[in-house]
Design an enzyme around this catalytic site. Sequence first.
Site, PDB file in Angstrom:
ATOM      1  N   ARG A 183     -53.000  -2.100 -39.970  1.00 25.89           N
ATOM      2  CA  ARG A 183     -54.227  -2.247 -40.948  1.00 25.89           C
ATOM      3  C   ARG A 183     -53.852  -3.489 -42.055  1.00 25.89           C
ATOM      4  O   ARG A 183     -53.014  -3.617 -42.744  1.00 25.89           O
ATOM      5  CB  ARG A 183     -54.193  -1.138 -41.794  1.00 25.89           C
ATOM      6  CG  ARG A 183     -55.201  -1.002 -42.653  1.00 25.89           C
ATOM      7  CD  ARG A 183     -56.697  -0.640 -42.402  1.00 25.89           C
ATOM      8  NE  ARG A 183     -57.661  -0.381 -42.909  1.00 25.89           N
ATOM      9  CZ  ARG A 183     -58.188  -1.141 -44.277  1.00 25.89           C
ATOM     10  NH1 ARG A 183     -57.956  -2.301 -44.125  1.00 25.89           N
ATOM     11  NH2 ARG A 183     -59.090  -0.571 -44.906  1.00 25.89           N
ATOM     12  N   GLU A 191     -67.453  -1.055 -41.150  1.00 28.56           N
ATOM     13  CA  GLU A 191     -67.142  -0.189 -39.947  1.00 28.56           C
ATOM     14  C   GLU A 191     -68.168  -0.795 -38.801  1.00 28.56           C
ATOM     15  O   GLU A 191     -69.142  -1.584 -39.030  1.00 28.56           O
ATOM     16  CB  GLU A 191     -67.435   1.135 -40.115  1.00 28.56           C
ATOM     17  CG  GLU A 191     -66.553   1.813 -41.397  1.00 28.56           C
ATOM     18  CD  GLU A 191     -65.178   2.045 -40.966  1.00 28.56           C
ATOM     19  OE1 GLU A 191     -64.727   1.979 -39.832  1.00 28.56           O
ATOM     20  OE2 GLU A 191     -64.109   1.902 -41.799  1.00 28.56           O
ATOM     21  N   ARG A 225     -50.798   3.944 -39.522  1.00 26.07           N
ATOM     22  CA  ARG A 225     -50.893   2.575 -39.404  1.00 26.07           C
ATOM     23  C   ARG A 225     -49.826   1.849 -40.444  1.00 26.07           C
ATOM     24  O   ARG A 225     -49.917   2.042 -41.549  1.00 26.07           O
ATOM     25  CB  ARG A 225     -52.327   1.991 -39.514  1.00 26.07           C
ATOM     26  CG  ARG A 225     -53.286   2.582 -38.537  1.00 26.07           C
ATOM     27  CD  ARG A 225     -54.563   2.193 -38.787  1.00 26.07           C
ATOM     28  NE  ARG A 225     -55.170   2.906 -40.128  1.00 26.07           N
ATOM     29  CZ  ARG A 225     -56.325   2.557 -40.632  1.00 26.07           C
ATOM     30  NH1 ARG A 225     -57.287   2.026 -39.707  1.00 26.07           N
ATOM     31  NH2 ARG A 225     -56.725   2.940 -41.871  1.00 26.07           N
TER      32      ARG A 225
END
Length: 300
Positions: A183, A191, A225
């Site tokens: 990330r 998104e 992540r």
Amino acid sequence: MGNSLFRFLCGKFSESTPNDEPQSFGPHGDTGVSALARDIFHFEITSQVLDSYPSHPSSTSCSHMCGLLAYYGLPLRNTLPEIPAAQPSKPEGAKDELQTLPVDAKAVADGDTITVYVDTADPRESAKVPRGVHEAAIERARARAVKDYKKADALQKVITDAGYRVIAGPNNEEILARKYRIRLRGIDAPESSMPFGKEAKEELVKLVQGKRLKVYVFGDDLYGRCIAEPTISTQSLTLDLFILQEQMLKRGLAWHYVGYDQRPELARWENDARAARVGLWASSHPEKPWEWRKARRNGA
């Protein structure tokens, strides 16, 4: 021993001294190191010191060593150039460093998330590989060699469930690699279903596809992540690096995630894109990704 030392010293310095650089010369007109090597070779054979060699005390004092260096025209220790101190290997706050295999386009989930793989032959990874994964990789290779693909597929599942994968290398060799989900630190891209979500993903694909990344890891998020900063060399023969976050912000395809990262350069790159009205800043009121996600969680 003397003969091999002589060849080594002469050979190394004849290769490494450029023709246009001044050279120091010893008592025989040779370069200093070559002269020293020649005299060592002579002593090894005859056990005799050359007549031209000055008398000296038998001690190995500093003054004697300085005289020996001066005799052969070699630099004294305090005349050698200073070697700069080693730079920190990782940025401040980074907990780990990854060197990835080339990134596949399908590994880019959206404009701020990438899946990367690291070769377990890397010394930083090899000690972390569970024994069961090593054994499964070996057994899988044996199963494929005898065309027992059912067994090979079952072993591949064991490997992938543990967070690893066997992938094909550049010469079709099999590489056992560890999977990391990355990330990008300090930014938040639209998104996929948001305006400019598709463009953000496509831009990140262009930046990383086929490239090996150096990734600095700063921690983990709630989804497992790695919060990380991947860098890419801008030229194959230089150490000129840029971080991916910089490019995404400058192209107007991500927001500065100021709630988690207050670095001023991130704010500056976002403000430059806003002023130029590029990417999502072409809209007068673009929706913030974190507000979009919150609205979806609340059933909006």
